[in-house]
Design a protein around this motif. Structure first.
Motif, short mmCIF file in Angstrom:
data_model
loop_
_atom_site.label_atom_id
_atom_site.label_comp_id
_atom_site.label_asym_id
_atom_site.label_seq_id
_atom_site.Cartn_x
_atom_site.Cartn_y
_atom_site.Cartn_z
N LYS A 91 31.35 18.56 -23.59
CA LYS A 91 32.79 18.37 -23.69
C LYS A 91 33.50 18.59 -22.36
O LYS A 91 34.55 18.02 -22.10
CB LYS A 91 33.38 19.31 -24.76
N ASN A 92 32.92 19.48 -21.51
CA ASN A 92 33.56 19.77 -20.23
C ASN A 92 33.19 18.78 -19.12
O ASN A 92 33.51 18.99 -17.96
CB ASN A 92 33.22 21.20 -19.78
N GLY A 93 32.47 17.72 -19.49
CA GLY A 93 32.10 16.71 -18.51
C GLY A 93 30.73 16.91 -17.90
O GLY A 93 30.19 16.01 -17.25
N LYS A 94 30.17 18.10 -18.07
CA LYS A 94 28.83 18.37 -17.54
C LYS A 94 27.79 17.78 -18.48
O LYS A 94 28.12 17.25 -19.54
CB LYS A 94 28.63 19.88 -17.38
N MET A 95 26.53 17.88 -18.08
CA MET A 95 25.44 17.32 -18.89
C MET A 95 24.62 18.46 -19.50
O MET A 95 24.32 19.47 -18.85
CB MET A 95 24.53 16.44 -18.04
N ARG A 96 24.28 18.29 -20.79
CA ARG A 96 23.49 19.28 -21.49
C ARG A 96 22.04 18.78 -21.62
O ARG A 96 21.81 17.66 -22.08
CB ARG A 96 24.05 19.51 -22.89
N PRO A 97 21.06 19.61 -21.19
CA PRO A 97 19.66 19.18 -21.34
C PRO A 97 19.23 19.24 -22.80
O PRO A 97 19.55 20.18 -23.52
CB PRO A 97 18.89 20.21 -20.50
N LEU A 98 18.53 18.20 -23.24
CA LEU A 98 18.05 18.14 -24.61
C LEU A 98 16.58 17.77 -24.60
O LEU A 98 16.19 16.82 -23.92
CB LEU A 98 18.85 17.12 -25.42
N GLY A 99 15.78 18.52 -25.32
CA GLY A 99 14.35 18.23 -25.40
C GLY A 99 14.02 17.45 -26.65
O GLY A 99 14.55 17.73 -27.72
N ILE A 100 13.14 16.47 -26.51
CA ILE A 100 12.70 15.69 -27.68
C ILE A 100 11.23 16.01 -27.92
O ILE A 100 10.34 15.54 -27.19
CB ILE A 100 12.87 14.17 -27.43
N LYS A 399 39.69 13.74 -28.59
CA LYS A 399 38.92 12.97 -29.56
C LYS A 399 39.26 11.47 -29.46
O LYS A 399 38.37 10.61 -29.49
CB LYS A 399 39.21 13.47 -30.98
N LEU A 400 40.54 11.17 -29.31
CA LEU A 400 40.97 9.78 -29.19
C LEU A 400 40.47 9.15 -27.89
O LEU A 400 40.06 7.98 -27.86
CB LEU A 400 42.49 9.68 -29.27
N PHE A 401 40.48 9.93 -26.81
CA PHE A 401 39.94 9.43 -25.54
C PHE A 401 38.44 9.18 -25.64
O PHE A 401 37.92 8.17 -25.18
CB PHE A 401 40.22 10.43 -24.42
N ASP A 402 37.73 10.15 -26.27
CA ASP A 402 36.28 10.00 -26.42
C ASP A 402 35.92 8.78 -27.25
O ASP A 402 34.90 8.12 -27.02
CB ASP A 402 35.67 11.26 -27.05
N ARG A 442 37.37 10.51 -41.15
CA ARG A 442 36.92 11.42 -42.20
C ARG A 442 36.20 12.64 -41.61
O ARG A 442 36.44 13.77 -42.03
CB ARG A 442 35.99 10.68 -43.17
N GLY A 443 35.34 12.42 -40.63
CA GLY A 443 34.63 13.53 -40.02
C GLY A 443 35.56 14.50 -39.33
O GLY A 443 35.43 15.73 -39.47
N PHE A 444 36.54 13.95 -38.58
CA PHE A 444 37.51 14.80 -37.87
C PHE A 444 38.37 15.55 -38.87
O PHE A 444 38.64 16.76 -38.70
CB PHE A 444 38.37 13.91 -36.98
N HIS A 445 38.80 14.86 -39.94
CA HIS A 445 39.62 15.49 -40.98
C HIS A 445 38.84 16.59 -41.70
O HIS A 445 39.35 17.70 -41.90
CB HIS A 445 40.10 14.44 -41.98
N ASN A 446 37.61 16.31 -42.07
CA ASN A 446 36.81 17.31 -42.79
C ASN A 446 36.66 18.60 -41.98
O ASN A 446 36.66 19.69 -42.54
CB ASN A 446 35.43 16.74 -43.13
N TYR A 447 36.50 18.45 -40.66
CA TYR A 447 36.31 19.66 -39.84
C TYR A 447 37.60 20.45 -39.69
O TYR A 447 37.60 21.69 -39.75
CB TYR A 447 35.76 19.30 -38.46
#
Length: 601
Positions: A91-100, A399-402, A442-447
């Motif tokens: 969310k802060n613009g940085k990259m998060r490492p993810l392992g598969i 959220k709207l920008f994303d 719906r997803g945004f509203h539910n949260y």
């Protein structure tokens, strides 16, 4: 062979017994039913169709593949594959490492995860809400709203690089407190040491939990359970006093009111009674104009704590110095006992009249003299010192920008929000465009439905609605009024489509109320975690040993697709899968090869 639910329920029975030590756990991994249930539980996740570092996916799953895995575990020659590392934006613009991980490793980890959950769920404390059955962000936020009443200071806790910095030796020693099985612990250590591959280069992992591993969340909770227990012990020594000291003027007003109420009981003259009632109301107004008790009472202190994964929020009724000391004590405990570091950038001490950020919400404590009469007719401050959960306009904007549907214009220095078409959706069909917008709303509203200001979501829907109109207009090179005339039926934007049987159906734009939903009720901890056995339909189809296309009776492989919409219905196999509304089909080896080659009849 015992079914998996009986095995897990047997483990959970001793979970709450802190002094009980589990032995001979490793042999439970030889039970095929544990793997069958694990496969059934995780097969539908789209990520299973992403190749691990071994080049394999969930496709071609078979009973033989499970048996081979169990044999490797039996001889202790099983070695987890290194995870394939990719990066995703934060969310802060940085990259998060993810392992598969490879799918075989996911399957083994799921079995291990269910065993660890059965063992530890009964000992976890009520303050922990992340990655646990029947718990969520909403249960954590609801707990805060119900228990942080009157808090004066917030401590927003964030552990720096938590999942990457879990100390392996500390974790294994924590596990040894409950588990006396060296083979099982060696397997956990193999997961921890599996490493990862990035740019075709292998990297060892000297700390942290398995990259993207299914077992990582439960290991994280086991690790941070030590922090939970430390804070709960800290609460016992920190809390002081039964109630806050009432101000002398409040006590004086209480005495005056009591005298007037006694007179009211014996006076019979109507005019005199009206005067006495008027005096009571005047006293009540005076009481509401001053604090009910001494806010600086040093003989009354409270500490409340809620954690979700590596984020935690502490509410303090006390001084700012108390809050600073709590923060330092927690920092010292994390460094000395768990070899973790608090993020100075994100661990803040905030006055509760200013918002603390937790799980995407802003949390404040109201200061309000608004009052109403209770069931006894007494005037009470209904909203004072109550916790308020709010949705921030910046969150909506982001959220709207994303989602790429908002543009900001300036008019005399003010921000003006304008909806724009979503270019990514221009080549989708009408129903897909509508569903994409609906799912997102719906997803945004539910949260954010439990936010006290959830009505703010109507602004979000407004931009989304007109963005959708503009997307349709751009797709058909038309105008928004023309699109509205074509698609709006009875005041609601509606798309008509034909289902697989040729029947004409319709779907409308999301039009639910944004009125605040009641937060979840308190979650009660059960003495043990009860696990229910679900039918293994996938395994039953493999055990049938009859190809679902040609009818050949032999060992089968399960063919998987990522999404149902990937089935275009061009081949016979795809037509069968679409007709059954399934992402899987059990095939013989020959049919499976032909399916991938696109040569099946």
């Amino acid at each position: 062979m015992r079914n998996s639910s009986k095995v897990l329920n047997g483990l959970s029975k001793h979970g709450p017994q802190a002094d009980y030590r589990y032995e001979r756990l490793y042999r439970l991994l030889f039970n095929e039913e544990m793997f069958f249930t694990a496969y059934q539980r995780i097969y539908a996740k789209e990520g299973n169709m992403t190749e691990g570092s071994d080049g394999k996916t969930i496709d071609e799953m078979s009973l033989d593949r499970i048996k081979q895995l169990i044999e490797l575990l039996r001889t202790e020659t099983y070695q987890p594959q290194p995870a394939r590392r990719v990066y995703i934006p934060k969310k802060n613009g940085k990259m998060r490492p993810l392992g598969i991980p490879s799918f075989d490793d996911k399957l083994v980890q799921e079995v291990v995860r269910t065993m660890l959950e059965a063992i530890y769920e009964g000992q976890f404390l009520d303050c922990s809400h992340g990655f646990r059955p029947k718990r969520s962000c909403h249960t954590a936020l609801t707990k805060i709203q119900k228990t942080f009443t009157g808090a004066k200071w917030f401590i927003e806790g964030d552990i720096k690089g938590f999942f990457d910095n879990i100390d392996h030796e500390v974790l294994i020693n924590i596990l040894k407190e409950r588990i006396s099985d060296d083979r099982f612990l060696r397997l956990i250590r193999k997961f921890l040491k599996a490493g990862y591959i990035e740019d075709w280069t292998f990297h060892n992992t000297y700390s942290g939990t398995p990259q993207g591993g299914i077992v990582s969340p439960i290991l994280a909770n086991i690790y941070l359970d030590k922090l939970d227990r430390y804070v709960m012990e800290y609460v016992k020594s920190f809390d002081r006093g039964l109630i806050k000291r009432r101000l002398s003027f409040q006590r004086t007003l209480d005495s005056r009111k009591l005298v007037v109420k006694r007179k009211l009981k014996v006076v019979e003259d109507a005019n005199e009674r009206l005067e006495l009632v008027k005096k009571i109301k005047e006293i009540d107004k005076q009481k509401m104009s001053i604090p009910a008790c001494d806010e600086m009472d040093s003989d009354y202190r409270r500490l409340k704590y809620v954690r979700y994964a590596d984020d935690f929020l502490i509410g303090v009724i006390g001084s700012k110095e108390d809050s600073k000391r709590i923060k330092e004590d927690i920092k010292t405990f994390l460094e000395s006992k768990l070899k973790l570091e608090l993020s100075e950038e994100k661990t803040l001490i905030t006055h509760t009249e200013k918002p603390a950020k937790f799980l995407g919400y802003e949390v404040t404590v109201n200061k309000s003299n608004l009052a109403k009469r209770n069931i006894d007719g007494e005037l009470v401050r209904t909203y004072n010192k109550k916790v308020y959960l709010s949705l921030n306009m910046d969150t909506i904007k982001k959220k709207l920008f994303d989602f790429e549907v908002l543009e900001i214009k300036r008019n005399e220095g003010k921000e003006v929000w304008k909806a724009r078409e979503r270019s990514k959706s221009l080549h989708n069909d009408d129903l897909e465009i509508l569903q994409t917008y609906n799912y997102t709303i719906r997803g945004f509203h539910n949260y954010f439905a439990i936010a006290n200001n959830s009505a703010l979501l109507s602004r979000f829907r407004y931009i989304m609605q007109y963005s959708m109109y503009k997307t349709f207009a751009a797709k058909y090179r038309s105008s928004v009024p023309e699109i509205a005339r074509k698609y709006v039926k009875n005041g609601v934007f509606t798309v008509q489509y034909a289902n697989k049987n040729g029947d004409v159906k319709s779907q409308s734009f999301y039009n639910e109320s944004f009125k605040r939903r009641n937060p979840a009720t308190d979650v009660q901890l059960d003495a043990n975690l009860t696990v229910y056995h679900s039918k293994n339909s996938l395994i039953d189809r493999l055990k049938a040993e009859k190809c679902e296309i040609c009818g050949a009776e032999e060992t089968l492989e399960m063919h998987h697709v990522r999404k149902l919409k990937d089935l275009k219905g061009k081949t016979h196999v795809e037509k069968v899968m679409r007709a059954r509304y399934r992402k899987t089909i059990a095939l013989c080896k020959s049919c499976h090869v032909k399916t991938h080659a696109g040569t099946i009849d």
